[in-house]
Design a protein around this motif. Structure first.
Motif, mmCIF file in Angstrom:
data_model
loop_
_atom_site.group_PDB
_atom_site.id
_atom_site.type_symbol
_atom_site.label_atom_id
_atom_site.label_comp_id
_atom_site.label_asym_id
_atom_site.label_seq_id
_atom_site.Cartn_x
_atom_site.Cartn_y
_atom_site.Cartn_z
ATOM 1 N N ALA A 54 32.809 63.037 47.295
ATOM 2 C CA ALA A 54 31.930 62.231 46.451
ATOM 3 C C ALA A 54 32.749 61.383 45.490
ATOM 4 O O ALA A 54 32.432 60.214 45.249
ATOM 5 C CB ALA A 54 30.973 63.132 45.686
ATOM 6 N N LYS A 55 33.798 61.947 44.965
ATOM 7 C CA LYS A 55 34.658 61.205 44.040
ATOM 8 C C LYS A 55 35.330 60.047 44.765
ATOM 9 O O LYS A 55 35.419 58.939 44.239
ATOM 10 C CB LYS A 55 35.712 62.132 43.449
ATOM 11 C CG LYS A 55 36.569 61.492 42.389
ATOM 12 C CD LYS A 55 37.495 62.509 41.773
ATOM 13 C CE LYS A 55 38.299 61.892 40.645
ATOM 14 N NZ LYS A 55 39.182 62.866 40.015
ATOM 15 N N GLU A 56 35.784 60.299 45.988
ATOM 16 C CA GLU A 56 36.432 59.243 46.767
ATOM 17 C C GLU A 56 35.462 58.089 47.029
ATOM 18 O O GLU A 56 35.816 56.924 46.864
ATOM 19 C CB GLU A 56 36.941 59.814 48.087
ATOM 20 C CG GLU A 56 37.638 58.802 48.959
ATOM 21 C CD GLU A 56 38.113 59.394 50.267
ATOM 22 O OE1 GLU A 56 38.416 58.596 51.169
ATOM 23 O OE2 GLU A 56 38.180 60.632 50.394
ATOM 24 N N HIS A 57 34.230 58.414 47.425
ATOM 25 C CA HIS A 57 33.245 57.370 47.690
ATOM 26 C C HIS A 57 32.898 56.590 46.422
ATOM 27 O O HIS A 57 32.755 55.366 46.461
ATOM 28 C CB HIS A 57 31.975 57.976 48.305
ATOM 29 C CG HIS A 57 32.187 58.485 49.694
ATOM 30 N ND1 HIS A 57 32.518 57.674 50.750
ATOM 31 C CD2 HIS A 57 32.131 59.739 50.196
ATOM 32 C CE1 HIS A 57 32.649 58.394 51.847
ATOM 33 N NE2 HIS A 57 32.421 59.670 51.531
ATOM 34 N N ARG A 58 32.771 57.304 45.299
ATOM 35 C CA ARG A 58 32.453 56.635 44.041
ATOM 36 C C ARG A 58 33.568 55.676 43.637
ATOM 37 O O ARG A 58 33.313 54.523 43.263
ATOM 38 C CB ARG A 58 32.233 57.671 42.931
ATOM 39 C CG ARG A 58 31.885 57.049 41.582
ATOM 40 C CD ARG A 58 31.690 58.105 40.522
ATOM 41 N NE ARG A 58 32.825 58.994 40.357
ATOM 42 C CZ ARG A 58 33.914 58.697 39.625
ATOM 43 N NH1 ARG A 58 34.014 57.545 39.016
ATOM 44 N NH2 ARG A 58 34.908 59.574 39.516
ATOM 45 N N LEU A 59 34.807 56.139 43.738
ATOM 46 C CA LEU A 59 35.934 55.278 43.384
ATOM 47 C C LEU A 59 36.054 54.094 44.340
ATOM 48 O O LEU A 59 36.381 52.977 43.921
ATOM 49 C CB LEU A 59 37.233 56.083 43.377
ATOM 50 C CG LEU A 59 37.351 57.112 42.260
ATOM 51 C CD1 LEU A 59 38.602 57.956 42.456
ATOM 52 C CD2 LEU A 59 37.379 56.438 40.904
ATOM 53 N N LYS A 60 35.772 54.311 45.612
ATOM 54 C CA LYS A 60 35.820 53.224 46.589
ATOM 55 C C LYS A 60 34.776 52.167 46.253
ATOM 56 O O LYS A 60 35.060 50.966 46.290
ATOM 57 C CB LYS A 60 35.589 53.783 47.993
ATOM 58 C CG LYS A 60 35.739 52.768 49.090
ATOM 59 C CD LYS A 60 35.559 53.435 50.438
ATOM 60 C CE LYS A 60 35.694 52.416 51.552
ATOM 61 N NZ LYS A 60 35.521 53.047 52.880
ATOM 62 N N ASP A 65 33.449 46.798 44.055
ATOM 63 C CA ASP A 65 32.764 45.964 43.069
ATOM 64 C C ASP A 65 33.764 45.166 42.249
ATOM 65 O O ASP A 65 33.534 44.000 41.936
ATOM 66 C CB ASP A 65 31.905 46.821 42.131
ATOM 67 C CG ASP A 65 30.671 47.362 42.829
ATOM 68 O OD1 ASP A 65 30.278 46.797 43.863
ATOM 69 O OD2 ASP A 65 30.118 48.359 42.323
ATOM 70 N N PHE A 66 34.878 45.766 41.901
ATOM 71 C CA PHE A 66 35.920 45.063 41.153
ATOM 72 C C PHE A 66 36.487 43.915 41.972
ATOM 73 O O PHE A 66 36.683 42.808 41.466
ATOM 74 C CB PHE A 66 37.037 46.041 40.767
ATOM 75 C CG PHE A 66 38.248 45.378 40.176
ATOM 76 C CD1 PHE A 66 38.225 44.899 38.888
ATOM 77 C CD2 PHE A 66 39.402 45.222 40.928
ATOM 78 C CE1 PHE A 66 39.337 44.282 38.342
ATOM 79 C CE2 PHE A 66 40.508 44.604 40.398
ATOM 80 C CZ PHE A 66 40.479 44.127 39.099
ATOM 81 N N ILE A 67 36.746 44.181 43.239
ATOM 82 C CA ILE A 67 37.313 43.151 44.109
ATOM 83 C C ILE A 67 36.352 41.980 44.273
ATOM 84 O O ILE A 67 36.755 40.817 44.314
ATOM 85 C CB ILE A 67 37.671 43.752 45.491
ATOM 86 C CG1 ILE A 67 38.878 44.654 45.367
ATOM 87 C CG2 ILE A 67 37.962 42.666 46.509
ATOM 88 C CD1 ILE A 67 39.215 45.388 46.636
ATOM 89 N N LYS A 68 35.088 42.280 44.342
ATOM 90 C CA LYS A 68 34.072 41.239 44.557
ATOM 91 C C LYS A 68 34.124 40.183 43.448
ATOM 92 O O LYS A 68 34.014 38.992 43.711
ATOM 93 C CB LYS A 68 32.683 41.879 44.591
ATOM 94 C CG LYS A 68 31.578 40.930 44.994
ATOM 95 C CD LYS A 68 30.192 41.533 44.840
ATOM 96 C CE LYS A 68 30.064 42.914 45.400
ATOM 97 N NZ LYS A 68 28.722 43.487 45.242
ATOM 98 N N PHE A 69 34.326 40.626 42.231
ATOM 99 C CA PHE A 69 34.303 39.702 41.099
ATOM 100 C C PHE A 69 35.686 39.238 40.667
ATOM 101 O O PHE A 69 35.819 38.470 39.735
ATOM 102 C CB PHE A 69 33.591 40.345 39.907
ATOM 103 C CG PHE A 69 32.147 40.644 40.196
ATOM 104 C CD1 PHE A 69 31.228 39.626 40.390
ATOM 105 C CD2 PHE A 69 31.713 41.959 40.335
ATOM 106 C CE1 PHE A 69 29.912 39.900 40.666
ATOM 107 C CE2 PHE A 69 30.400 42.229 40.614
ATOM 108 C CZ PHE A 69 29.489 41.204 40.776
ATOM 109 N N ALA A 70 36.736 39.686 41.344
ATOM 110 C CA ALA A 70 38.100 39.341 40.936
ATOM 111 C C ALA A 70 38.731 38.299 41.864
ATOM 112 O O ALA A 70 39.909 38.041 41.757
ATOM 113 C CB ALA A 70 38.959 40.582 40.884
#
Length: 76
Positions: A54-60, A65-70
Motif C-alpha cells: 500500500a505504501k508503494e502504491h501511494r508513493l507511486k 502526480d508530481f511528474i504530471k505538473f513538473a
C-alpha cells in the motif's frame, strides 16, 4: 644511544595508552527496552500500520502526480 631507545619506549607507551583510551570511549550499542510490550505492536490500529504494498502504491501515485505538473517526460 640508550637515550634514543628510552625515548622510543616512552613514545610507544604513550601511543598504547592513547589507543586504550580510544577503545574505552567507543559508543555502545543501545540495548533493547526489556519493558517494551510487543503485543501492542502486533495489535495496532490498521490505520497506524501501512502495508509495504500500500505504501508503494501511494508513493507511486504521489510521484506520478508530481511528474504530471513538473513537465517531466516519462522514459520507457
Amino acid at each position: 644511544m640508550n637515550d634514543f631507545f628510552d625515548s622510543l619506549k616512552d613514545i610507544k607507551s604513550d601511543l598504547v595508552k592513547e589507543q586504550k583510551q580510544k577503545k574505552q570511549v567507543a559508543p555502545k550499542k543501545p540495548k533493547p527496552n526489556p519493558n517494551r510490550d510487543e503485543f501492542k505492536d502486533i495489535f495496532k490500529e490498521p490505520n497506524e500500520i501501512e502495508m509495504p504494498d500500500a505504501k508503494e502504491h501511494r508513493l507511486k501515485d504521489e510521484f506520478l502526480d508530481f511528474i504530471k505538473f513538473a513537465d517531466v517526460k516519462k522514459i520507457d
